[in-house]
Design a protein around this motif. Sequence first.
Motif, PDB file in Angstrom:
ATOM      1  N   LEU A 156       0.818  -1.214   0.000  1.00  0.00           N
ATOM      2  CA  LEU A 156       0.000   0.000   0.000  1.00  0.00           C
ATOM      3  C   LEU A 156       0.855   1.269   0.000  1.00  0.00           C
ATOM      4  O   LEU A 156       0.332   2.365  -0.136  1.00  0.00           O
ATOM      5  CB  LEU A 156      -0.954   0.010   1.199  1.00  0.00           C
ATOM      6  N   GLN A 157       2.171   1.124   0.165  1.00  0.00           N
ATOM      7  CA  GLN A 157       3.059   2.274   0.134  1.00  0.00           C
ATOM      8  C   GLN A 157       3.935   2.295  -1.117  1.00  0.00           C
ATOM      9  O   GLN A 157       4.943   2.986  -1.161  1.00  0.00           O
ATOM     10  CB  GLN A 157       3.951   2.288   1.378  1.00  0.00           C
ATOM     11  N   ALA A 158       3.550   1.538  -2.142  1.00  0.00           N
ATOM     12  CA  ALA A 158       4.332   1.512  -3.389  1.00  0.00           C
ATOM     13  C   ALA A 158       4.186   2.863  -4.083  1.00  0.00           C
ATOM     14  O   ALA A 158       3.108   3.236  -4.515  1.00  0.00           O
ATOM     15  CB  ALA A 158       3.841   0.385  -4.296  1.00  0.00           C
ATOM     16  N   ILE A 159       5.291   3.607  -4.173  1.00  0.00           N
ATOM     17  CA  ILE A 159       5.230   4.960  -4.739  1.00  0.00           C
ATOM     18  C   ILE A 159       6.167   5.156  -5.918  1.00  0.00           C
ATOM     19  O   ILE A 159       6.266   6.248  -6.450  1.00  0.00           O
ATOM     20  CB  ILE A 159       5.535   6.026  -3.659  1.00  0.00           C
TER      21      ILE A 159
ATOM     22  N   PHE B 180      -7.061   6.185  12.123  1.00  0.00           N
ATOM     23  CA  PHE B 180      -7.444   6.530  10.752  1.00  0.00           C
ATOM     24  C   PHE B 180      -7.233   5.343   9.811  1.00  0.00           C
ATOM     25  O   PHE B 180      -8.102   5.011   9.003  1.00  0.00           O
ATOM     26  CB  PHE B 180      -6.646   7.741  10.266  1.00  0.00           C
ATOM     27  N   VAL B 181      -6.092   4.686   9.917  1.00  0.00           N
ATOM     28  CA  VAL B 181      -5.796   3.523   9.068  1.00  0.00           C
ATOM     29  C   VAL B 181      -6.791   2.405   9.343  1.00  0.00           C
ATOM     30  O   VAL B 181      -7.317   1.785   8.410  1.00  0.00           O
ATOM     31  CB  VAL B 181      -4.343   3.041   9.277  1.00  0.00           C
TER      32      VAL B 181
ATOM     33  N   TYR C 104      -8.599   1.654   6.017  1.00  0.00           N
ATOM     34  CA  TYR C 104      -7.805   0.767   5.174  1.00  0.00           C
ATOM     35  C   TYR C 104      -7.634  -0.641   5.707  1.00  0.00           C
ATOM     36  O   TYR C 104      -7.773  -1.603   4.978  1.00  0.00           O
ATOM     37  CB  TYR C 104      -6.416   1.375   4.926  1.00  0.00           C
ATOM     38  N   CYS C 105      -7.255  -0.785   6.954  1.00  0.00           N
ATOM     39  CA  CYS C 105      -6.820  -2.095   7.459  1.00  0.00           C
ATOM     40  C   CYS C 105      -7.227  -2.243   8.916  1.00  0.00           C
ATOM     41  O   CYS C 105      -6.657  -1.607   9.799  1.00  0.00           O
ATOM     42  CB  CYS C 105      -5.296  -2.197   7.293  1.00  0.00           C
ATOM     43  N   ASP C 106      -8.204  -3.095   9.163  1.00  0.00           N
ATOM     44  CA  ASP C 106      -8.739  -3.265  10.514  1.00  0.00           C
ATOM     45  C   ASP C 106      -7.708  -3.729  11.539  1.00  0.00           C
ATOM     46  O   ASP C 106      -7.779  -3.366  12.708  1.00  0.00           O
ATOM     47  CB  ASP C 106      -9.880  -4.289  10.511  1.00  0.00           C
ATOM     48  N   ASP C 107      -6.756  -4.556  11.113  1.00  0.00           N
ATOM     49  CA  ASP C 107      -5.843  -5.148  12.085  1.00  0.00           C
ATOM     50  C   ASP C 107      -4.524  -4.394  12.244  1.00  0.00           C
ATOM     51  O   ASP C 107      -3.599  -4.877  12.867  1.00  0.00           O
ATOM     52  CB  ASP C 107      -5.579  -6.617  11.761  1.00  0.00           C
ATOM     53  N   PHE C 108      -4.437  -3.190  11.711  1.00  0.00           N
ATOM     54  CA  PHE C 108      -3.245  -2.363  11.875  1.00  0.00           C
ATOM     55  C   PHE C 108      -3.170  -1.874  13.316  1.00  0.00           C
ATOM     56  O   PHE C 108      -4.172  -1.478  13.895  1.00  0.00           O
ATOM     57  CB  PHE C 108      -3.313  -1.176  10.908  1.00  0.00           C
TER      58      PHE C 108
END
Length: 192
Positions: A52-55, A94-95, A99-103
């Motif tokens: 998800l951080q591929a930039i 926020f995440v 985006y991702c429940d288990d973060f």
Amino acid sequence: MIFAPVALQLSSKKVTTLLIDESQDLNCLQHKMIANIVSQHKPQVVFVGDPLQAIYEWRGADKFSMQSLGELLGIEKSYLLPISYRCPLSVTDFVQQNYCDDFQCVPTAIQGSISTVFHVRDFLKGLKESRTSAVILSRKNMNAVRCYFAALKIGLPAVMRGRFKGLAEELIGIVEKICNGKDSITILQTKL
């Protein structure tokens, strides 16, 4: 930084461990260089990253870089590292919501804060009211797609241009969220 040692043909007697960080940003040339090192030395391979951080799409990386590297090297095991040691609680919340429940963050993380500086919706409404135009550049497809649909939603003409890897899949994902129906998905796939 694997380019220089490979290009200069520098080698050690034996590479026993190959640790690759930020592997979501590797391109196919870097994958091949890594595969060459692995085939020569047979090291233990560990690569870490977050798709998800591929930039670095502009230089050939994409959100499937880690998956592609794993397939190329025949790596069968992967582990999720859901704990962030640098995010404050506010970012973690926020995440989790978006985006991702288990973060998770570490229990000792500070509260921190999130500020929104720019609202796309307000920007687009201002364009419509002032009858001006704008070019929106984005390094991520999803941001461009969101601006495109936000503009269409308020009746502002919009055009998307560029090389959008996986755009059809991203658009289908958006339509699924909006419509929750299979008919609209079939129509979208047919038109793309």
